[in-house]
Design a protein around this motif. Structure first.
Motif, PDB file in Angstrom:
ATOM      1  N   LYS A  34       8.789  -9.661  -3.784  1.00 41.80           N
ATOM      2  CA  LYS A  34       7.549  -9.555  -3.005  1.00 41.80           C
ATOM      3  C   LYS A  34       6.400  -9.115  -3.893  1.00 41.80           C
ATOM      4  N   LEU A  35       5.215  -9.578  -3.541  1.00 39.47           N
ATOM      5  CA  LEU A  35       4.023  -9.154  -4.257  1.00 39.47           C
ATOM      6  C   LEU A  35       2.974  -8.877  -3.194  1.00 39.47           C
ATOM      7  N   GLU A  36       2.608  -7.632  -3.043  1.00 40.39           N
ATOM      8  CA  GLU A  36       1.601  -7.323  -2.021  1.00 40.39           C
ATOM      9  C   GLU A  36       0.773  -6.113  -2.414  1.00 40.39           C
ATOM     10  N   GLY A  37      -0.322  -5.927  -1.739  1.00 37.34           N
ATOM     11  CA  GLY A  37      -1.214  -4.802  -2.019  1.00 37.34           C
ATOM     12  C   GLY A  37      -1.739  -4.849  -3.433  1.00 37.34           C
ATOM     13  N   LEU A  38      -2.070  -6.063  -3.878  1.00 36.36           N
ATOM     14  CA  LEU A  38      -2.525  -6.249  -5.251  1.00 36.36           C
ATOM     15  C   LEU A  38      -3.865  -5.544  -5.465  1.00 36.36           C
ATOM     16  N   HIS A  39      -3.986  -4.877  -6.614  1.00 35.46           N
ATOM     17  CA  HIS A  39      -5.259  -4.210  -6.924  1.00 35.46           C
ATOM     18  C   HIS A  39      -6.334  -5.271  -7.094  1.00 35.46           C
ATOM     19  N   PRO A  40      -7.531  -5.030  -6.528  1.00 36.58           N
ATOM     20  CA  PRO A  40      -8.578  -6.083  -6.594  1.00 36.58           C
ATOM     21  C   PRO A  40      -8.996  -6.475  -8.007  1.00 36.58           C
ATOM     22  N   LEU A  41      -8.726  -5.633  -8.986  1.00 36.07           N
ATOM     23  CA  LEU A  41      -9.113  -5.991 -10.355  1.00 36.07           C
ATOM     24  C   LEU A  41      -8.098  -6.921 -11.018  1.00 36.07           C
ATOM     25  N   LYS A  55      -0.476 -11.566  -0.070  1.00 38.06           N
ATOM     26  CA  LYS A  55       0.946 -11.233   0.083  1.00 38.06           C
ATOM     27  C   LYS A  55       1.777 -12.495  -0.143  1.00 38.06           C
ATOM     28  N   ILE A  56       2.579 -12.498  -1.198  1.00 38.76           N
ATOM     29  CA  ILE A  56       3.456 -13.660  -1.407  1.00 38.76           C
ATOM     30  C   ILE A  56       4.829 -13.179  -1.841  1.00 38.76           C
ATOM     31  N   THR A  57       5.786 -14.105  -1.784  1.00 39.59           N
ATOM     32  CA  THR A  57       7.119 -13.817  -2.297  1.00 39.59           C
ATOM     33  C   THR A  57       7.411 -14.851  -3.376  1.00 39.59           C
ATOM     34  N   VAL A  58       7.747 -14.354  -4.544  1.00 36.94           N
ATOM     35  CA  VAL A  58       8.002 -15.240  -5.683  1.00 36.94           C
ATOM     36  C   VAL A  58       9.514 -15.426  -5.801  1.00 36.94           C
ATOM     37  N   PRO A  59       9.990 -16.668  -5.942  1.00 38.47           N
ATOM     38  CA  PRO A  59      11.436 -16.906  -5.995  1.00 38.47           C
ATOM     39  C   PRO A  59      12.100 -16.260  -7.213  1.00 38.47           C
TER      40      PRO A  59
END
Ligand SMILES: *[C@@H]1O[C@H](CO)[C@@H](O)[C@H](O)[C@H]1NC(C)=O
Ligand SMILES: *[C@@H]1O[C@H](CO)[C@@H](O)[C@H](O)[C@H]1NC(C)=O
Ligand SMILES: *[C@@H]1O[C@H](CO)[C@@H](O)[C@H](O)[C@H]1NC(C)=O
Ligand SMILES: *[C@@H]1O[C@H](CO)[C@@H](O)[C@H](O)[C@H]1NC(C)=O
Ligand SMILES: *[C@@H]1O[C@H](CO)[C@@H](O)[C@H](O)[C@H]1NC(C)=O
Length: 462
Positions: A34-41, A55-59
Motif C-alpha cells: 500500500k502507498l498512502e498519505g504521501l507527503h505533498p513534496l 492511495k494506491i496498491t503496488v503489486p
C-alpha cells in the motif's frame, strides 16, 4: 480442465484483491504494498508513470521511484528506490528537507542546486536525475550566501575538469556559486555535489544521453503546430484557428525515456447546441450552428418577437443570446361610444383567465341608440400594430327622416336632421296643408320631432 481451474483461481484473486497481485505463476499469490498519505513534496513514479492519486496498491515484485518536487530546492533523504516484496516495502519512504533557497540562506541547511541551459535541452527523470542532451551547455548553480564563505563543487566523473566560481552578474554574484559543463558529453554523466564550508551537501545526478523522441508528423490542418525539435527536452506547441477548440494539451515535451509527454492534440470544430423552438409561433429564418453562424427568428402572423431577432454562435460554443419569445399581439378593449353599443364582437382569441383578448383580426361593430347618428366607422379591426384600425365612432343626437306624408314631400330631404333643424311639407297639386297650425316641425335635443309632418288634404275637403 486444469486450464479452467487456474483461470478460476486467478480471476477470484483479482476480484478479491482489487488487482493488487502480480500476474505470473506463484507470485500472483503474493500481496501488494500500500502507498498512502504521501507527503505533498514527494513525487512517486511507477512503471514510468507519475502517480498523482493519493492511495494506491503496488503489486508484489514491482518497484517505485521517489523524488522531491522542485528539483534542487529540496534534498531527498533516503533511498529513492523501493521494492515491494510480500506486501512490505524494502525500506521507508524517503523525505524532503528544505535547502538555502527555502530557508533564506541560513547556514544550517544544505545548499539549493538550480540548473540552467543556455544552449541545448534537458529533462528530469523520475529518480530526480537530470537527463541532458549531448552538446548542451549546463550551468549548475549552488545557492549559498557568499559572506558565509565559499562552497565547493565536486563530481564523480573523472572525464574532465569544469569551471567553478561565483557568478559574475551583480544580481547573482553574492548567492550563486556556479559549475558550468560546456558541450556536455556522455562521459560527463555523474553526481555533482555542492558542499558548504560547514560540510552540508546537496547533489544532482546528471545523465548525458542521446535520446530522441519519434519525429512528429507535420500538424494536420486545421491544427497549427510549432516544434522545437524531437530531442529530449525539446517541446512542441499547438493551437487551433478561430472556430476550433483544442482537444488535448497545448504543448508536449520529449521526455528522458524518448516518449512525448502527451499525445498530439486535435482541433474540434466549435458547434453551438441545436436550437429547439419551444414556442410554436417562433420560426427560424436561418439556422447555422457553426462558429460565427447565425440563427434568425420571426414570429407567425398575429404575434411579435420579444428578444433578439438574431443570435450568433460564439467562440466558446455558446449562443450569444437566449432564444426569443413570440408574444401574441392584442388590442386594448374597444371604447363603446356614448349612446351607442357593440352589436358584434368577433374575438378571434381564446379566453384567458376569463378575460377576452382582442387578437389581431378581431372585429367590433357598433350601432347607435335610436335618435342618434353614427359618425365614423361602424366596424373596427385589431391590426398587427396592436391598435384598432380606426377610432371608435361617435353617436350624435339627430332626428331621423320622418317619412313623406301621403300626397306630400318633405323639404329639405335628408336622412338625418340636427337638433334645431326645421322641415316643411310641399303638397302635390290638388292638395294643401292645413293653415293651422303654422309651426313647422323642429328637431329637438332628444332626437325627436316637435310635431309630426302636417298632412296634405284635398281641396275638396278643405
Ligand atoms: C521506463 O523508461 C526506461 C527508459 O528510461 C525504459 O528503459 C523502461 O523500459 C521503461 N519502463 C516502462 C515500464 O515503460
Ligand atoms: C530496495 O531494493 C532495491 C534492489 O532490489 C535497492 O536498489 C534499493 O536500494 C532498496 N531500497 C531500500 C530502501 O533499501
Ligand atoms: C532573509 O534574510 C535577510 C538578511 O538576513 C533579511 O533581510 C530578510 O528579511 C530575510 N527574508 C525573509 C523572508 O526571511
Ligand atoms: C455558417 O456560418 C459560417 C460562419 O459565418 C460560414 O462560414 C458557413 O459557411 C455557414 N454555413 C452555411 C451552411 O451557411
Ligand atoms: C403600423 O404602424 C406603422 C407605423 O406606425 C404603419 O406604417 C403601418 O401602416 C401600421 N400598420 C397597420 C396594419 O396599421
Amino acid at each position: 480442465m486444469v486450464v479452467f481451474t487456474v483461470w478460476f483461481v486467478f480471476l477470484l484473486h483479482l476480484t478479491y484483491t482489487e488487482f493488487c497481485y502480480g500476474k505470473q505463476g506463484k507470485e500472483s499469490m503474493q500481496p501488494g504494498c500500500k502507498l498512502e498519505g504521501l507527503h505533498p513534496l514527494l513525487i512517486v513514479t511507477y512503471k514510468n508513470i507519475t502517480i498523482s492519486v493519493d492511495k494506491i496498491t503496488v503489486p508484489h515484485a514491482e518497484r517505485i521511484i521517489v523524488r522531491c518536487r522542485e528539483l534542487g530546492r529540496y534534498k531527498l533523504i533516503g533511498d529513492p528506490l523501493l521494492h515491494c516484496r510480500n506486501g512490505v516495502w524494502n525500506g521507508t519512504l524517503p523525505s524532503c528537507i528544505p535547502t538555502t533557497a527555502i530557508s533564506n540562506y541560513t547556514e544550517d541547511v544544505p545548499p539549493t542546486i538550480l540548473f540552467g541551459l543556455p544552449a541545448g535541452s534537458a529533462s528530469i527523470e523520475p529518480s530526480g536525475a537530470l537527463s541532458v542532451f549531448p552538446g548542451s551547455i549546463l550551468h549548475l548553480e549552488c545557492l549559498f550566501s557568499r559572506k558565509l564563505g565559499n562552497p565547493e563543487w565536486t563530481w564523480t566523473s573523472t572525464f574532465r575538469q569544469h569551471l567553478t566560481g561565483w557568478a559574475i552578474a551583480a544580481s547573482e554574484r553574492d548567492t550563486k556559486y556556479r559549475l558550468s559543463i560546456y558541450y556536455a558529453k556522455t562521459q560527463d554523466s555523474g553526481v555533482y555535489t555542492c558542499s558548504t564550508p560547514r560540510g552540508l551537501t546537496n547533489s544532482i545526478r546528471v545523465h548525458v544521453v542521446d535520446v530522441h523522441c519519434p519525429t512528429l508528423a507535420p500538424p494536420q490542418p486545421p491544427l497549427i503546430g510549432k516544434t522545437e525539435g524531437a530531442r529530449m527536452g525539446q517541446s512542441a506547441h499547438f493551437e487551433c484557428p478561430p472556430g476550433y477548440r483544442l482537444e488535448g494539451v497545448p504543448s508536449m515535451t520529449c521526455q528522458y525515456n524518448g516518449k512525448w509527454s502527451a499525445e498530439v492534440p486535435q482541433c474540434e470544430a466549435i458547434i453551438c447546441p441545436p436550437i429547439e423552438p419551444t414556442n410554436p409561433k417562433l420560426q427560424l429564418l436561418e439556422h447555422n450552428s457553426s462558429f460565427g453562424g447565425r440563427v434568425s427568428f420571426t414570429c407567425m402572423w398575429g404575434s411579435r418577437l420579444s428578444g433578439s431577432q438574431s443570435i450568433q454562435c460564439d467562440g466558446d460554443g455558446v449562443w450569444s443570446d437566449t432564444v426569443p419569445k413570440c408574444i401574441e399581439i392584442t388590442c386594448p378593449p374597444p371604447v363603446v361610444p356614448r349612446s351607442g353599443r357593440i352589436i358584434e364582437h368577433v374575438n378571434t382569441s381564446s379566453k384567458k383567465k376569463g378575460k377576452s383578448r382582442n387578437k389581431v383580426g378581431s372585429l367590433v361593430r357598433f350601432a347607435c341608440l335610436p335618435g342618434h347618428q353614427l359618425l365614423g366607422e361602424a366596424s373596427i379591426i385589431c391590426t398587427e400594430n396592436g391598435t384598432w384600425s380606426h377610432q371608435p365612432p361617435v353617436c350624435d343626437v339627430r332626428c331621423q327622416y320622418p317619412g313623406d306624408p301621403p300626397h306630400g314631400q318633405i323639404a329639405p330631404l335628408k336622412f338625418w336632421y340636427k337638433p334645431g333643424d326645421n322641415i316643411q311639407v310641399t303638397c302635390s297639386p290638388g292638395y294643401v296643408t292645413p293653415l293651422e297650425p303654422v309651426k313647422k316641425p323642429t328637431c329637438r335635443e332628444n332626437g325627436m320631432w316637435s310635431a309630426p309632418p302636417p298632412p296634405c288634404r284635398s281641396y275638396k275637403d278643405v
